[in-house]
Design an enzyme around this catalytic site. Sequence first.
Site, PDB file in Angstrom:
ATOM      1  N   TRP A  37       0.826  -1.214   0.000  1.00 13.90           N
ATOM      2  CA  TRP A  37       0.000   0.000   0.000  1.00 13.90           C
ATOM      3  C   TRP A  37       0.858   1.262   0.000  1.00 13.90           C
ATOM      4  O   TRP A  37       0.326   2.362  -0.099  1.00 13.90           O
ATOM      5  CB  TRP A  37      -0.950   0.000   1.197  1.00 13.90           C
ATOM      6  N   ARG A  38       2.176   1.093   0.117  1.00 13.92           N
ATOM      7  CA  ARG A  38       3.047   2.273   0.012  1.00 13.92           C
ATOM      8  C   ARG A  38       3.463   2.516  -1.428  1.00 13.92           C
ATOM      9  O   ARG A  38       4.166   3.481  -1.710  1.00 13.92           O
ATOM     10  CB  ARG A  38       4.285   2.093   0.892  1.00 13.92           C
ATOM     11  N   GLU A  50      -5.500   0.593   5.568  1.00 12.06           N
ATOM     12  CA  GLU A  50      -5.577   1.137   6.928  1.00 12.06           C
ATOM     13  C   GLU A  50      -6.673   0.445   7.737  1.00 12.06           C
ATOM     14  O   GLU A  50      -6.513   0.216   8.932  1.00 12.06           O
ATOM     15  CB  GLU A  50      -5.806   2.655   6.893  1.00 12.06           C
ATOM     16  N   THR A  56      -4.564  -5.472  13.392  1.00 14.60           N
ATOM     17  CA  THR A  56      -3.928  -6.636  12.774  1.00 14.60           C
ATOM     18  C   THR A  56      -2.499  -6.298  12.350  1.00 14.60           C
ATOM     19  O   THR A  56      -2.228  -5.197  11.872  1.00 14.60           O
ATOM     20  CB  THR A  56      -4.744  -7.093  11.543  1.00 14.60           C
ATOM     21  N   LEU A  93      -9.250 -12.720   8.986  1.00 10.34           N
ATOM     22  CA  LEU A  93      -8.645 -11.451   9.408  1.00 10.34           C
ATOM     23  C   LEU A  93      -9.259 -10.964  10.720  1.00 10.34           C
ATOM     24  O   LEU A  93      -8.658 -10.186  11.454  1.00 10.34           O
ATOM     25  CB  LEU A  93      -8.871 -10.418   8.294  1.00 10.34           C
ATOM     26  N   TYR A 133      -8.780   7.713  13.599  1.00 12.45           N
ATOM     27  CA  TYR A 133      -7.533   7.147  13.082  1.00 12.45           C
ATOM     28  C   TYR A 133      -7.602   6.950  11.564  1.00 12.45           C
ATOM     29  O   TYR A 133      -6.726   7.405  10.830  1.00 12.45           O
ATOM     30  CB  TYR A 133      -7.200   5.801  13.770  1.00 12.45           C
ATOM     31  N   ASP A 151      -2.166   5.850  16.827  1.00 12.30           N
ATOM     32  CA  ASP A 151      -2.534   4.447  17.058  1.00 12.30           C
ATOM     33  C   ASP A 151      -1.679   3.920  18.220  1.00 12.30           C
ATOM     34  O   ASP A 151      -0.990   4.711  18.885  1.00 12.30           O
ATOM     35  CB  ASP A 151      -2.367   3.614  15.774  1.00 12.30           C
ATOM     36  N   CYS A 205      11.022   1.345  18.225  1.00  9.16           N
ATOM     37  CA  CYS A 205      10.499   1.611  19.570  1.00  9.16           C
ATOM     38  C   CYS A 205       9.442   0.561  19.899  1.00  9.16           C
ATOM     39  O   CYS A 205       8.269   0.846  20.104  1.00  9.16           O
ATOM     40  CB  CYS A 205       9.923   3.024  19.635  1.00  9.16           C
ATOM     41  N   CYS A 212      16.977   1.458  21.172  1.00 12.78           N
ATOM     42  CA  CYS A 212      17.287   2.892  21.320  1.00 12.78           C
ATOM     43  C   CYS A 212      18.605   3.306  20.649  1.00 12.78           C
ATOM     44  O   CYS A 212      18.662   4.387  20.056  1.00 12.78           O
ATOM     45  CB  CYS A 212      17.297   3.284  22.788  1.00 12.78           C
TER      46      CYS A 212
HETATM   47 FE1  SF4 Z   1      11.727   4.678  21.681  1.00 18.10          FE
HETATM   48 FE2  SF4 Z   1      14.254   4.399  22.497  1.00 18.10          FE
HETATM   49 FE3  SF4 Z   1      13.683   5.909  20.413  1.00 18.10          FE
HETATM   50 FE4  SF4 Z   1      13.025   6.675  22.810  1.00 18.10          FE
HETATM   51  S1  SF4 Z   1      15.085   6.378  22.041  1.00 18.10           S
HETATM   52  S2  SF4 Z   1      11.737   6.803  21.012  1.00 18.10           S
HETATM   53  S3  SF4 Z   1      12.471   4.751  23.783  1.00 18.10           S
HETATM   54  S4  SF4 Z   1      13.412   3.690  20.569  1.00 18.10           S
END
Ligand code: SF4
Length: 377
Positions: A37-38, A50, A56, A93, A133, A151, A205, A212
């Site tokens: 879809w991109r 979407e 899902t 689904l 959303y 989301d 994240c 990180c």
């Molecule tokens: Fe998430 Fe780590 Fe990035 Fe902060 S630094 S937004 S906790 S991945």
Amino acid sequence: MPSPKKPHTAWPTSGMQPILRRDLLTWYKSHQRDLPWRRTRDPYRIWVSEVMLQQTQVATVIPFYHRFVQRFPDLAALARADIQAVLKHWEGLGYYRRAHHLHRAARELVDSGGGRVPDRHQAFRALPGVGDYIANAVMSIAFDRPRAVVDGNVKRVLARLGGIGVPVNQAAAHRVFQRTADRLLDRGCPGAFNQALMELGALVCTPRRPNCPDCPWKKSCFAFLNDATDELPKRIRRAPVPEHAMAAGVVCHRGRVLVVQRPSEGLLAGLWDFPGGRRHPGETGPAACRRLLWEATGLKVAVARKLIRVRHAYTHFKIELDLYLCRKDSGRVRLDGPQAFRWLRPTELDALPFTGVGKKAFARLPLESLCRGRRRG
Ligand code: SF4
């Protein structure tokens, strides 16, 4: 920088926002996944994707998306289709209300004469099944409207970035995160920014062990700088979902098996299943099966034996379903609850859209031999 260990809802400050936008978009350019879809700007296809992606995972959605847009390539094709065909393409689904809404919305748009996805937020938001959303995602990605999406991924990233301590599963949280997302949105390229933020949540994240060191926002992130990634986002602990004991009958008669269609409104509307329902407390499985078949179909059956147990989880409850092989004793089908029934050969079942639990059951049952009256093993 926010003081260590103190959630800081005004973070990130307006001075930091241009840098955060730039760093996120640069990261997205080189890290985004190549998703079907991109590759399109077709608002209908973006809308379908979407809707499927709500609740899902991406990997699950991809084959469903391909099959769906191949069979219903545009709004007109979806509007023309019978809801049973739409449900069949949605089968597996889950959250079937999404398919009903999409179908109804397509019909509304075609019937109203336009036959196009509205490019104005208000008109699009008024369609069946279109919440904040979906409206913000389609408006920003397909039409570059400056609408920020929120989301689960976005809430998690923003909670960590800004040290936002509002529990993400609390009703009031949405407004807090929407305000933060609105402030942070890159109004010059809202579609790419929204997708980048969701992608960051999906790839870097992540709920557990966020990566990180590879994050474009690590220099500004409250959670990273304060070693608080395990503490954010906050959640309210909810009571465990109830589990319901169910019984259903595999009623075989002259080489065919009885299936019933659920009512056209409510949970799993319009899908097919083996007839059955909830057991009463203290009721044995065979007794429940006989009672439920009598109540729902008017058939008196003899329960031959238990076949299998199937477990299935819905959002607000789980079920444990025992299926029993039954023989029709007497009576003709007269429905009370289901909206339709069919006596089908086992090979014909695959043409109907089944509930998730029904699908699981008939994938495991040797229906051909059961309907021929042979016992397995
Ligand atoms: Fe998430 Fe780590 Fe990035 Fe902060 S630094 S937004 S906790 S991945």
